[in-house]
Design a protein around this motif. Structure first.
Motif, PDB file in Angstrom:
ATOM      1  N   ARG A  37       0.222  -1.316  -0.200  1.00 58.00           N
ATOM      2  CA  ARG A  37       0.063   0.381  -0.006  1.00 58.00           C
ATOM      3  C   ARG A  37       1.004   0.828   0.173  1.00 58.00           C
ATOM      4  N   LEU A  38       1.431   1.306   0.659  1.00 58.32           N
ATOM      5  CA  LEU A  38       2.498   2.482   0.884  1.00 58.32           C
ATOM      6  C   LEU A  38       3.125   2.717  -0.525  1.00 58.32           C
ATOM      7  N   LYS A  39       4.110   1.165  -1.106  1.00 59.27           N
ATOM      8  CA  LYS A  39       4.597   1.933  -2.321  1.00 59.27           C
ATOM      9  C   LYS A  39       3.403   2.425  -3.772  1.00 59.27           C
ATOM     10  N   SER A  40       2.228   1.967  -3.832  1.00 54.17           N
ATOM     11  CA  SER A  40       0.848   2.285  -4.357  1.00 54.17           C
ATOM     12  C   SER A  40       0.887   3.635  -4.579  1.00 54.17           C
ATOM     13  N   VAL A  41       0.473   4.331  -3.002  1.00 53.39           N
ATOM     14  CA  VAL A  41       0.286   5.858  -3.218  1.00 53.39           C
ATOM     15  C   VAL A  41       1.183   6.754  -2.777  1.00 53.39           C
ATOM     16  N   SER A  42       2.974   6.200  -2.941  1.00 56.42           N
ATOM     17  CA  SER A  42       4.217   6.489  -3.087  1.00 56.42           C
ATOM     18  C   SER A  42       4.011   7.666  -5.259  1.00 56.42           C
ATOM     19  N   ASN A  43       3.835   5.989  -5.843  1.00 53.76           N
ATOM     20  CA  ASN A  43       3.390   6.228  -6.870  1.00 53.76           C
ATOM     21  C   ASN A  43       2.700   6.724  -7.353  1.00 53.76           C
ATOM     22  N   ILE A  44       2.060   7.068  -7.127  1.00 54.73           N
ATOM     23  CA  ILE A  44       0.342   7.639  -6.888  1.00 54.73           C
ATOM     24  C   ILE A  44       0.654   9.435  -6.573  1.00 54.73           C
ATOM     25  N   GLN A  45       1.268   9.758  -5.849  1.00 51.01           N
ATOM     26  CA  GLN A  45       1.989  11.000  -5.751  1.00 51.01           C
ATOM     27  C   GLN A  45       2.992  11.718  -6.291  1.00 51.01           C
ATOM     28  N   GLN A 101      -6.915  24.541 -16.639  1.00 51.52           N
ATOM     29  CA  GLN A 101      -5.708  24.292 -16.032  1.00 51.52           C
ATOM     30  C   GLN A 101      -5.054  24.560 -14.423  1.00 51.52           C
ATOM     31  N   ALA A 102      -5.834  26.007 -14.414  1.00 51.43           N
ATOM     32  CA  ALA A 102      -5.433  26.353 -12.553  1.00 51.43           C
ATOM     33  C   ALA A 102      -6.342  25.355 -12.322  1.00 51.43           C
ATOM     34  N   SER A 103      -7.916  24.588 -12.387  1.00 51.01           N
ATOM     35  CA  SER A 103      -8.120  24.038 -10.936  1.00 51.01           C
ATOM     36  C   SER A 103      -7.821  22.674 -11.280  1.00 51.01           C
ATOM     37  N   ARG A 104      -6.636  21.652 -12.492  1.00 51.25           N
ATOM     38  CA  ARG A 104      -5.809  21.307 -12.103  1.00 51.25           C
ATOM     39  C   ARG A 104      -4.917  21.209 -12.126  1.00 51.25           C
ATOM     40  N   MET A 105      -4.179  22.257 -11.707  1.00 49.58           N
ATOM     41  CA  MET A 105      -3.371  22.453 -11.197  1.00 49.58           C
ATOM     42  C   MET A 105      -3.160  22.462  -9.458  1.00 49.58           C
ATOM     43  N   THR A 106      -4.561  22.509  -9.232  1.00 50.28           N
ATOM     44  CA  THR A 106      -4.822  23.198  -8.316  1.00 50.28           C
ATOM     45  C   THR A 106      -5.474  21.850  -6.981  1.00 50.28           C
ATOM     46  N   ALA A 107      -5.833  21.205  -7.777  1.00 53.17           N
ATOM     47  CA  ALA A 107      -6.388  19.285  -7.826  1.00 53.17           C
ATOM     48  C   ALA A 107      -5.308  19.012  -7.683  1.00 53.17           C
ATOM     49  N   MET A 108      -4.167  19.085  -8.253  1.00 47.80           N
ATOM     50  CA  MET A 108      -3.194  17.990  -7.955  1.00 47.80           C
ATOM     51  C   MET A 108      -2.421  18.500  -6.742  1.00 47.80           C
ATOM     52  N   ASP A 109      -2.188  19.287  -7.063  1.00 50.09           N
ATOM     53  CA  ASP A 109      -1.983  20.110  -5.512  1.00 50.09           C
ATOM     54  C   ASP A 109      -2.610  19.808  -4.515  1.00 50.09           C
ATOM     55  N   ASN A 110      -3.079  19.007  -4.417  1.00 55.25           N
ATOM     56  CA  ASN A 110      -4.306  18.583  -3.261  1.00 55.25           C
ATOM     57  C   ASN A 110      -3.878  17.756  -3.025  1.00 55.25           C
ATOM     58  N   ALA A 111      -4.300  16.554  -4.048  1.00 57.19           N
ATOM     59  CA  ALA A 111      -3.976  15.725  -4.593  1.00 57.19           C
ATOM     60  C   ALA A 111      -2.343  14.774  -3.695  1.00 57.19           C
ATOM     61  N   THR A 112      -1.017  15.811  -3.798  1.00 58.49           N
ATOM     62  CA  THR A 112      -0.074  15.714  -3.690  1.00 58.49           C
ATOM     63  C   THR A 112      -0.001  15.703  -2.130  1.00 58.49           C
ATOM     64  N   LYS A 113      -0.911  16.725  -1.882  1.00 59.13           N
ATOM     65  CA  LYS A 113      -1.017  16.687  -0.475  1.00 59.13           C
ATOM     66  C   LYS A 113      -1.314  15.598   0.368  1.00 59.13           C
ATOM     67  N   ASN A 114      -2.358  15.095  -0.119  1.00 59.42           N
ATOM     68  CA  ASN A 114      -3.195  14.117   1.070  1.00 59.42           C
ATOM     69  C   ASN A 114      -2.690  12.638   0.496  1.00 59.42           C
ATOM     70  N   ALA A 115      -1.638  12.662  -0.840  1.00 57.57           N
ATOM     71  CA  ALA A 115      -1.761  11.675  -0.716  1.00 57.57           C
ATOM     72  C   ALA A 115       0.480  11.452   0.213  1.00 57.57           C
ATOM     73  N   GLY A 116       0.845  12.855   0.376  1.00 58.90           N
ATOM     74  CA  GLY A 116       2.041  12.930   0.852  1.00 58.90           C
ATOM     75  C   GLY A 116       0.891  12.363   2.935  1.00 58.90           C
ATOM     76  N   ASP A 117       0.284  12.722   3.235  1.00 58.84           N
ATOM     77  CA  ASP A 117      -0.325  12.501   4.942  1.00 58.84           C
ATOM     78  C   ASP A 117      -0.337  11.037   4.645  1.00 58.84           C
ATOM     79  N   SER A 140       2.490   9.228   5.438  1.00 62.93           N
ATOM     80  CA  SER A 140       3.020   9.479   6.494  1.00 62.93           C
ATOM     81  C   SER A 140       2.494   9.076   7.567  1.00 62.93           C
ATOM     82  N   LYS A 141       1.502   7.932   7.495  1.00 65.96           N
ATOM     83  CA  LYS A 141       0.126   7.294   8.321  1.00 65.96           C
ATOM     84  C   LYS A 141       0.136   6.030   8.228  1.00 65.96           C
ATOM     85  N   LEU A 142       0.933   5.719   6.499  1.00 66.28           N
ATOM     86  CA  LEU A 142       1.290   4.616   5.812  1.00 66.28           C
ATOM     87  C   LEU A 142       2.081   4.262   6.816  1.00 66.28           C
ATOM     88  N   ARG A 143       3.692   5.101   6.454  1.00 65.19           N
ATOM     89  CA  ARG A 143       5.284   4.809   6.964  1.00 65.19           C
ATOM     90  C   ARG A 143       4.871   4.510   8.923  1.00 65.19           C
TER      91      ARG A 143
END
Length: 275
Positions: free
Chosen positions: A10-18, A227-243, A246-249
């Motif tokens: 699961r950790l490897k999968s989420v890291s790839n998504i990030q 494009q602005a909305s996609r950039m914001t959405a991907m930024d939020n997705a990257t932050k959520n993947a990071g969180d 951290s929980k998975l680790r």
């Protein structure tokens, strides 16, 4: 309790998504910068046409009723997703206006995302759909081809609107619409003769050019918002993947510690039993 192998997978999968979302954010940022620059050049096309209609005092006929009138709705989106509520907000705005009884409304969908949304609610009213929108930045030729496809249908309508997302800043865009006027409404405008003669050929050419200009302006506004909305959405997705990473680790380390402790207890218990 999840096994170490499952948590590691699961950790490897989420890291790839990030990694993917981070790359998509960088690509969207580059596309947004280009779209914002090109929007500045496209705005005079739309604003100039709207100012002409405003100063010529072109308006809708007073006897026109919203329930019985034939309407034309042009909904602008694209073929691509992962950009927040860009597409659904336009769909909601159209549904709020038309309600459950669209009547004689004719709907033109620009982009596969809008076609899917409109055909679900107003399948009988969709008369034309355009795809391959959003893969490349829209240009005046794209707007011309789309406008000619609509004009070739020779539609008759009393009220027309172009729905699109109007860009304000990187974190803000709003669903907007531009009215479309008929030849009769321009003929009856009080100040239209102050600009040029109202010969039929001149007016037909102007109506075609103004329609293409408004369509081009709407496409550019919507593209920049997307494009602005996609950039914001991907930024939020990257932050959520990071969180989540951290929980998975933390879970992985706790599970690993629990497994090691259990094995030590078993070894010590076995050694004590042999004494």
């Amino acid at each position: 309790m999840a096994t170490l192998k499952l948590i590691s997978s699961r950790l490897k999968s989420v890291s790839n998504i990030q990694k993917i979302t981070k790359s998509m954010k960088m690509v969207s940022a580059a596309k947004f910068a280009r779209a914002e620059r090109e929007l500045e050049g496209a705005r005079p096309h739309g604003k100039g046409t709207q100012i002409f209609f405003e100063r010529a005092q072109v308006s809708k006929s007073k006897e026109q009723t919203s329930t019985a009138a034939e309407k034309l709705v042009i909904a602008i989106s694209s073929d691509r997703g992962l950009c927040g509520a860009v597409h659904t907000q336009i769909s909601k705005a159209i549904k709020n206006e038309l309600g459950t009884s669209p009547g004689k409304t004719k709907i033109v969908c620009i982009g596969d995302k809008m076609r899917a949304l409109m055909q679900f609610a107003y399948k009988q009213n969709v008369i034309l759909s355009a795809n391959d929108i959003g893969r490349l930045p829209p240009n005046f030729l794209d707007a011309s081809k789309t406008a000619m496809a609509i004009l070739d249908l020779k539609l008759s309508f009393e009220e027309g609107k172009i729905y699109f997302n109007k860009f304000h800043n990187i974190a803000s865009y709003k669903v907007s619409h531009i009215p479309l006027y008929t030849e009769a409404e321009i003929f009856s405008a009080p100040n239209a003769v102050a600009y040029d003669s109202l010969e039929s050929d001149v007016l037909d050419s102007f109506l075609e050019f103004s329609f293409v200009s408004l369509l081009y302006y709407s496409l550019k506004e919507n593209s920049c918002s997307e494009q602005a909305s996609r950039m914001t959405a991907m930024d939020n997705a990257t932050k959520n993947a990071g969180d989540m990473i951290s929980k998975l680790r933390l879970t992985y380390n706790r599970t690993r510690q629990s497994v090691i402790t259990k094995e030590l207890i078993e070894i010590i218990s076995g050694a004590s039993a042999l004494k």
